[in-house]
Write a protein that holds these residues in place. Structure first.
Motif, PDB file in Angstrom:
ATOM      1  N   PRO A  46       0.828  -1.211   0.000  1.00 14.47           N
ATOM      2  CA  PRO A  46       0.000   0.000   0.000  1.00 14.47           C
ATOM      3  C   PRO A  46       0.861   1.260   0.000  1.00 14.47           C
ATOM      4  CG  PRO A  46       0.134  -0.870   2.222  1.00 14.47           C
ATOM      5  CD  PRO A  46       0.887  -1.840   1.330  1.00 14.47           C
ATOM      6  N   TYR A  47       0.371   2.291  -0.670  1.00 14.11           N
ATOM      7  CA  TYR A  47       1.019   3.604  -0.732  1.00 14.11           C
ATOM      8  C   TYR A  47      -0.048   4.653  -0.442  1.00 14.11           C
ATOM      9  CZ  TYR A  47       4.829   1.281  -3.203  1.00 14.11           C
ATOM     10  OH  TYR A  47       5.873   0.450  -3.549  1.00 14.11           O
ATOM     11  N   GLY A  48       0.378   5.762   0.164  1.00 12.05           N
ATOM     12  CA  GLY A  48      -0.585   6.826   0.403  1.00 12.05           C
ATOM     13  C   GLY A  48       0.086   8.113   0.826  1.00 12.05           C
ATOM     14  N   MET A  49      -0.633   9.200   0.633  1.00 13.21           N
ATOM     15  CA  MET A  49      -0.124  10.511   1.010  1.00 13.21           C
ATOM     16  C   MET A  49      -1.280  11.494   1.160  1.00 13.21           C
ATOM     17  SD  MET A  49       1.525  11.713  -2.634  1.00 13.21           S
ATOM     18  CE  MET A  49       1.883  13.359  -2.094  1.00 13.21           C
ATOM     19  N   THR A  50      -1.075  12.511   1.984  1.00 12.87           N
ATOM     20  CA  THR A  50      -2.043  13.586   2.128  1.00 12.87           C
ATOM     21  C   THR A  50      -1.951  14.474   0.900  1.00 12.87           C
ATOM     22  OG1 THR A  50      -1.862  13.508   4.524  1.00 12.87           O
ATOM     23  CG2 THR A  50      -2.743  15.533   3.573  1.00 12.87           C
ATOM     24  N   VAL A  64     -12.381  12.898 -11.568  1.00 12.43           N
ATOM     25  CA  VAL A  64     -11.705  13.762 -10.600  1.00 12.43           C
ATOM     26  C   VAL A  64     -10.258  13.885 -11.035  1.00 12.43           C
ATOM     27  CG1 VAL A  64     -13.229  13.156  -8.668  1.00 12.43           C
ATOM     28  CG2 VAL A  64     -11.116  11.860  -9.026  1.00 12.43           C
ATOM     29  N   LEU A  65      -9.571  14.879 -10.461  1.00 10.28           N
ATOM     30  CA  LEU A  65      -8.143  14.965 -10.721  1.00 10.28           C
ATOM     31  C   LEU A  65      -7.393  15.139  -9.416  1.00 10.28           C
ATOM     32  CD1 LEU A  65      -6.962  18.112 -10.460  1.00 10.28           C
ATOM     33  CD2 LEU A  65      -8.210  18.373 -12.573  1.00 10.28           C
ATOM     34  N   ILE A  66      -6.196  14.595  -9.405  1.00  9.03           N
ATOM     35  CA  ILE A  66      -5.270  14.750  -8.284  1.00  9.03           C
ATOM     36  C   ILE A  66      -3.921  15.160  -8.877  1.00  9.03           C
ATOM     37  CG2 ILE A  66      -6.429  13.149  -6.695  1.00  9.03           C
ATOM     38  CD1 ILE A  66      -4.304  11.030  -7.512  1.00  9.03           C
ATOM     39  N   CYS A  67      -3.169  15.913  -8.119  1.00  8.65           N
ATOM     40  CA  CYS A  67      -1.844  16.337  -8.555  1.00  8.65           C
ATOM     41  C   CYS A  67      -0.823  15.774  -7.583  1.00  8.65           C
ATOM     42  CB  CYS A  67      -1.764  17.859  -8.608  1.00  8.65           C
ATOM     43  SG  CYS A  67      -3.016  18.586  -9.683  1.00  8.65           S
ATOM     44  N   ILE A  68       0.087  14.955  -8.084  1.00  8.22           N
ATOM     45  CA  ILE A  68       1.046  14.251  -7.247  1.00  8.22           C
ATOM     46  C   ILE A  68       2.462  14.606  -7.678  1.00  8.22           C
ATOM     47  CG2 ILE A  68       1.822  11.987  -6.426  1.00  8.22           C
ATOM     48  CD1 ILE A  68      -1.070  12.584  -5.626  1.00  8.22           C
ATOM     49  N   GLU A  69       3.282  15.004  -6.703  1.00 11.04           N
ATOM     50  CA  GLU A  69       4.675  15.343  -6.971  1.00 11.04           C
ATOM     51  C   GLU A  69       5.391  14.112  -7.532  1.00 11.04           C
ATOM     52  OE1 GLU A  69       8.537  17.264  -4.690  1.00 11.04           O
ATOM     53  OE2 GLU A  69       6.656  17.052  -3.606  1.00 11.04           O
ATOM     54  N   LYS A  70       6.172  14.326  -8.573  1.00  9.21           N
ATOM     55  CA  LYS A  70       6.836  13.224  -9.269  1.00  9.21           C
ATOM     56  C   LYS A  70       7.868  12.496  -8.420  1.00  9.21           C
ATOM     57  CE  LYS A  70       6.247  15.345 -13.792  1.00  9.21           C
ATOM     58  NZ  LYS A  70       6.912  16.055 -14.894  1.00  9.21           N
ATOM     59  N   SER A  71       8.407  13.149  -7.400  1.00  6.94           N
ATOM     60  CA  SER A  71       9.494  12.553  -6.624  1.00  6.94           C
ATOM     61  C   SER A  71       9.022  11.637  -5.490  1.00  6.94           C
ATOM     62  CB  SER A  71      10.376  13.661  -6.033  1.00  6.94           C
ATOM     63  OG  SER A  71       9.644  14.410  -5.072  1.00  6.94           O
ATOM     64  N   VAL A  72       7.715  11.546  -5.229  1.00  4.20           N
ATOM     65  CA  VAL A  72       7.254  10.721  -4.108  1.00  4.20           C
ATOM     66  C   VAL A  72       6.924   9.307  -4.576  1.00  4.20           C
ATOM     67  CG1 VAL A  72       6.400  12.720  -2.806  1.00  4.20           C
ATOM     68  CG2 VAL A  72       4.835  11.456  -4.288  1.00  4.20           C
ATOM     69  N   LYS A  73       7.046   8.358  -3.666  1.00  6.78           N
ATOM     70  CA  LYS A  73       6.819   6.950  -4.006  1.00  6.78           C
ATOM     71  C   LYS A  73       5.398   6.680  -4.474  1.00  6.78           C
ATOM     72  CE  LYS A  73      10.377   5.353  -0.847  1.00  6.78           C
ATOM     73  NZ  LYS A  73      10.701   4.643   0.384  1.00  6.78           N
ATOM     74  N   HIS A  75       3.588   8.440  -6.314  1.00  9.33           N
ATOM     75  CA  HIS A  75       3.471   8.788  -7.731  1.00  9.33           C
ATOM     76  C   HIS A  75       3.720   7.559  -8.605  1.00  9.33           C
ATOM     77  CE1 HIS A  75       4.873  10.178 -11.666  1.00  9.33           C
ATOM     78  NE2 HIS A  75       4.081  11.230 -11.475  1.00  9.33           N
ATOM     79  N   GLU A  76       4.866   6.920  -8.407  1.00  8.85           N
ATOM     80  CA  GLU A  76       5.201   5.756  -9.229  1.00  8.85           C
ATOM     81  C   GLU A  76       4.240   4.593  -8.984  1.00  8.85           C
ATOM     82  OE1 GLU A  76       7.148   5.718 -11.920  1.00  8.85           O
ATOM     83  OE2 GLU A  76       7.233   7.843 -11.419  1.00  8.85           O
ATOM     84  N   ALA A  77       3.743   4.479  -7.762  1.00  9.96           N
ATOM     85  CA  ALA A  77       2.782   3.413  -7.462  1.00  9.96           C
ATOM     86  C   ALA A  77       1.475   3.623  -8.231  1.00  9.96           C
ATOM     87  CB  ALA A  77       2.533   3.349  -5.958  1.00  9.96           C
TER      88      ALA A  77
END
Length: 173
Positions: A46-50, A64-73, A75-77
């Motif tokens: 599992p992966y997750g972030m606020t 819906v859309l979400i914006c995820i920083e490319k450098s966080v795990k 993102h790749e998950a």
């Protein structure tokens, strides 16, 4: 009457001035937002972030859309899993928001989750949970904009967790 046409003169504009990063952050802190935890599962983990960068995009189909920083795990998950969950947190879930905003390796330890139609972990007792299949990925500077088609939702009544001016706030009636 005849019209005399002259070649259009090209006007060179000065390059856009880059704004100061601190000024931009301060400006954006004046936008109150709900607080979400975006989750996925990839390769059995599992992966997750606020995430505050979340918005409704379309009703037909439900996007819906979400914006995820490319450098966080996470993102790749999401790229690998091609699906994600969004849990809209309630006012009593500040600790969960803080946990998923941290760099902790085991963010899910002690956090109660549910699984929906796509099998992604969703935060239990959130005001709303939704599961999404990734429909598109768009460049967004140092982030990727993921567009997800909502395939399952669950809602309950409650007071939302709000974030404004770099801190949690309470909604006043």
């Amino acid at each position: 009457m005849s019209v005399v046409r002259t070649p259009m003169e090209k006007v060179r504009l000065p390059p856009a001035m880059a704004i100061d990063e601190a000024a931009f952050k301060l400006a954006m802190s004046h936008f109150a937002s709900g607080v979400t935890v975006v989750t996925t599962e990839h390769a059995g983990r599992p992966y997750g972030m606020t995430v505050a960068s979340f918005a409704s995009l379309s009703l037909h189909p439900p996007l819906v859309l979400i914006c995820i920083e490319k450098s966080v795990k996470t993102h790749e998950a999401i790229v690998g899993a091609k699906k994600f969950g969004v849990s809209i947190l309630g006012a009593a879930q500040m600790d969960i928001s803080a946990r998923f905003a941290s760099r902790s390796e085991d963010k899910f330890s002690g956090i109660k989750t549910n699984r929906g139609e796509l099998g992604v972990p969703l935060i239990a007792d959130a005001l709303t949970t939704m599961e999404c299949e990734v429909r598109d990925q768009l460049p967004g500077g140092d982030h990727t904009i993921f567009v997800g088609e909502v395939v399952d939702v669950a809602t309950r009544e409650g007071i939302p967790l709000l974030y404004f001016r770099s801190g949690y706030r309470e909604m006043q009636p």
